[in-house]
Design a protein around this motif. Structure first.
Motif, mmCIF file in Angstrom:
data_model
loop_
_atom_site.group_PDB
_atom_site.id
_atom_site.type_symbol
_atom_site.label_atom_id
_atom_site.label_comp_id
_atom_site.label_asym_id
_atom_site.label_seq_id
_atom_site.Cartn_x
_atom_site.Cartn_y
_atom_site.Cartn_z
ATOM 1 N N LEU A 15 14.988 -29.392 25.985
ATOM 2 C CA LEU A 15 14.745 -28.613 28.145
ATOM 3 C C LEU A 15 14.916 -27.200 27.605
ATOM 4 C CD1 LEU A 15 14.897 -29.995 30.965
ATOM 5 C CD2 LEU A 15 17.531 -29.931 30.517
ATOM 6 N N ARG A 16 15.124 -26.549 27.094
ATOM 7 C CA ARG A 16 15.655 -25.443 27.270
ATOM 8 C C ARG A 16 14.122 -24.177 26.564
ATOM 9 N NH1 ARG A 16 20.461 -25.100 24.086
ATOM 10 N NH2 ARG A 16 22.310 -24.529 25.709
ATOM 11 N N ARG A 17 13.851 -25.342 25.627
ATOM 12 C CA ARG A 17 11.874 -24.964 25.324
ATOM 13 C C ARG A 17 10.904 -25.193 26.452
ATOM 14 N NH1 ARG A 17 13.393 -27.182 20.297
ATOM 15 N NH2 ARG A 17 11.939 -28.948 21.162
ATOM 16 N N ALA A 18 11.359 -25.863 27.115
ATOM 17 C CA ALA A 18 10.238 -26.330 28.105
ATOM 18 C C ALA A 18 10.734 -25.681 29.628
ATOM 19 C CB ALA A 18 10.747 -27.714 28.567
ATOM 20 N N LEU A 19 11.993 -24.872 29.174
ATOM 21 C CA LEU A 19 11.893 -24.472 30.696
ATOM 22 C C LEU A 19 11.960 -22.581 30.404
ATOM 23 C CD1 LEU A 19 15.598 -26.274 31.576
ATOM 24 C CD2 LEU A 19 14.083 -25.545 33.479
ATOM 25 N N LEU A 20 12.101 -22.242 29.374
ATOM 26 C CA LEU A 20 11.386 -21.078 28.930
ATOM 27 C C LEU A 20 10.342 -21.002 28.994
ATOM 28 C CD1 LEU A 20 14.232 -20.127 26.161
ATOM 29 C CD2 LEU A 20 14.255 -18.808 27.865
ATOM 30 N N ALA A 21 9.467 -21.922 28.920
ATOM 31 C CA ALA A 21 7.688 -21.432 28.671
ATOM 32 C C ALA A 21 7.369 -21.111 29.724
ATOM 33 C CB ALA A 21 7.550 -22.664 28.096
ATOM 34 N N ALA A 22 8.553 -22.238 31.091
ATOM 35 C CA ALA A 22 7.857 -22.053 32.647
ATOM 36 C C ALA A 22 8.143 -20.937 33.361
ATOM 37 C CB ALA A 22 8.800 -23.602 33.201
#
Length: 202
Positions: A15-22
């Motif tokens: 989830l962190r990876r996805a949010l940081l990418a966004a």
């Protein structure tokens, strides 16, 4: 680590990876434009209008911009404490004395140059403004995974203090899905986005 803990940790990392990418994809101009609205909504919170001392932080990168909020609180006469990252990832604190009294520190952070007040200083605040990548509808916050704020909040809890816990987010970071939760995670009382304030039952 148990199987359940491993699953929770893996879920948080994904989830962190996805949010940081966004966040990385957000235009800088959009982040700047949102800063004023974020500050306006935050400054209307009873948790801040009645506060004498607030623990906050200086935003970096694509985090929701806190600069206008920090200055507005200081102009109101609120004592603002900012974190100073220690080598073990714990947080010391120092008073915010203006943007010209901030210095570049490790990990790209900006920290106050004034006297260090000690890690226990956070136990004396009325409200803690927390960084976060997202919050779910239960008020469970997802941080960056370093554990610094988990330790600070645990210190506050152990002291018997009960400050309000408020997280600052971009639009779209208030999640309908659940953030994986661990025993040490403390839910927040409110989330502020450029679109308004969202309250939880923490």
């Amino acid at each position: 680590m148990s199987d359940a803990e491993t699953t929770t940790d893996t879920g948080k990392r994904a989830l962190r990876r996805a949010l940081l990418a966004a966040r990385a994809a957000l235009p800088e101009e959009e982040v700047r434009r949102a800063a004023g609205a974020l500050a306006r909504h935050a400054l209307e919170l009873p948790e801040l209008t009645g506060a004498r001392t607030v623990a906050a932080y200086v935003s970096i990168g694509r985090e929701p911009d806190t600069r206008a909020l920090l200055d507005a609180l200081r102009e109101r006469g609120v004592r603002v404490l900012l974190p100073v990252l220690l080598p073990d990832n714990d947080l010391d604190w120092a008073e915010y004395e203006g943007a010209d009294r901030l210095t570049r520190a490790g990990r790209g952070l900006l920290e106050p140059t004034g006297p260090r007040l000690g890690p226990a200083a956070v136990t004396s605040v009325d409200t803690v403004l927390l960084p976060g990548l997202a919050v779910d509808r239960r008020g469970v916050r997802l941080g960056r995974g370093g554990g610094s704020y988990d330790r600070a909040l645990a210190r506050v809890e152990a002291s018997g203090a009960r400050p309000a816990r408020v997280v600052l987010l971009h639009a779209g970071e208030l999640l309908d899905g659940k953030v994986p939760v661990e025993p040490h995670d403390q839910p927040v009382h409110a989330a502020v986005t450029p679109w308004g304030v969202h309250r939880f039952t923490a």
